[in-house]
Write a protein that holds these residues in place. Sequence first.
Motif, PDB file in Angstrom:
ATOM      1  N   THR A 293       0.885   3.849  -3.066  1.00 59.49           N
ATOM      2  CA  THR A 293       0.574   5.251  -2.757  1.00 59.49           C
ATOM      3  C   THR A 293       1.688   6.164  -3.233  1.00 59.49           C
ATOM      4  OG1 THR A 293      -0.740   4.624  -0.821  1.00 59.49           O
ATOM      5  CG2 THR A 293       0.066   6.882  -0.900  1.00 59.49           C
TER       6      THR A 293
ATOM      7  N   HIS B 126       0.834  -1.196   0.000  1.00 57.26           N
ATOM      8  CA  HIS B 126       0.000   0.000   0.000  1.00 57.26           C
ATOM      9  C   HIS B 126       0.874   1.254   0.000  1.00 57.26           C
ATOM     10  CE1 HIS B 126      -3.439   2.570   0.701  1.00 57.26           C
ATOM     11  NE2 HIS B 126      -2.802   3.118   1.743  1.00 57.26           N
TER      12      HIS B 126
ATOM     13  N   GLU C 254       1.621   9.107  -6.140  1.00 58.53           N
ATOM     14  CA  GLU C 254       2.044  10.486  -5.891  1.00 58.53           C
ATOM     15  C   GLU C 254       3.065  10.951  -6.926  1.00 58.53           C
ATOM     16  OE1 GLU C 254       3.553  10.381  -1.946  1.00 58.53           O
ATOM     17  OE2 GLU C 254       1.575  10.246  -0.993  1.00 58.53           O
TER      18      GLU C 254
END
Length: 354
Positions: free
Chosen positions: A17, A13, A21
Motif C-alpha cells: 500500500t 499489505h 502511494e
Amino acid sequence: MQKTGQDLSPTKHLVTTYLSEIKSKVDACIFDFLPTTHQHPDVHQLYQMMLDYPRRAAKGLRPALCMLLCEAFGGDPQRAINTAASLELLQNWLLIHDDIEDGSELRRGEPCLHQKHGIPMAINVGDALHCKMWEMLHRNTEILGHELAFRILSEFIQLSNQVVEGQHIELSWVSDNRWNLDEDDYLTMCIQKTAWYTCITPCRVGAIIGGASEAEIDGLVELGKEIGVAFQIQDDVLNLIGDVGRYGKEIAGDISEGKRTLVLIHLINACTAAEAQQVIDIMARPRDEKTEEEVESVLQLMQKYNSITYAQQRSQALLREASGRFNNNFAHLHDGRAKQLFLSLIHFFVEREY
C-alpha cells in the motif's frame, strides 16, 4: 503456488500500500515534468517514446526508500519528491540501456524498447531520460535551496560513476568470455552495479534531506550494500523460478543472456568438471544459438546442486545482517511509522515474488 493480493500478510499489505502511494506521487511528479507534445512530428515521437518505460508497471522501491529515510530522520518526505522522481528517471534510462547491452526481450511484461523501435532509437530515448534526470535534480533548488540541491547532485554523480563501473565489470566478463568467477567477484560487481543505485544512494539522499548527521549518512553505505545485494540475488532467483506474469521479464532469461549470477557461480563450483564445461559451453553461446532444451538443462542442474536454494539462503542472510545493522546503528531514531515501514520494506526486497 503464487500468492494473490488476498493472500498478503498484514505487513506485506502495508508495504505494498505504501509503495503504491509513493509510486502515485512520484508518477504525478514525473508526468507533470516530462514533455508530451512537440510541433515537430519526430520530436513528438521522441517524447512519446520517453514515456514508455515510466508508464509501465513498476514497484517504485528506490523512491520509497528515499522518502522513508527522509521521514525517519525527521524530515518532511514531500521535500524529497523531486529527488525520488529523479531516482525513478535514473532507473528507467538505466534499464533501457541495460536491456540493449544484455539483449533482453521483455521488460515489465512488455517488449523492451529496443525490440519495439530498434537499438539506435532506444539508446537515444535512454539518453533523453538521462538528461531529464539531471534537469529534475536541478529543480531541487526550488525546494531545497542551492546548497542542499548541490549536495544531492553530488550524490547522483557518485552513484553514476559506481553504476557504470559495475556495468563495465559485468560486460568485461562477457567480452573476455570469463567464467572462473567466485562469490567475491559477484559481490564486487553487484555492489557497484546494483546496490549503489537501488539502496545506498536512495537511503543516503533521503537521510540528507531529512537532516541526518554525516555519521548517520555514512552508516547507510554498508547497510545499503547488504540490502542491495540481497535484492539482486532475489531478482536472479525470480528470473529462474518466478512467474512471468508477475515478474515481468522472461523466465530463465539470465541463462539465455549468459548472465554470471550467484546461482550460476555456485553451480559451476559445485557440479562435476564435465557438467561445468557443459554449462559453460551453453552459457557462452549467443542467445539465438541456445535451444530451449539447453536452457532447461542448465536450470535442471541448478536445481540438482541446490544452487537456487543456496542463493536464497545468502539473500536471507544478508537481509538478517541488514536488519541487525539498522536496529543497532539507528536505534536512536523515533520508533514511528517510517522506521517500521523501512524494516518491513527491506524484508519485502527479499520476500517479494515479482
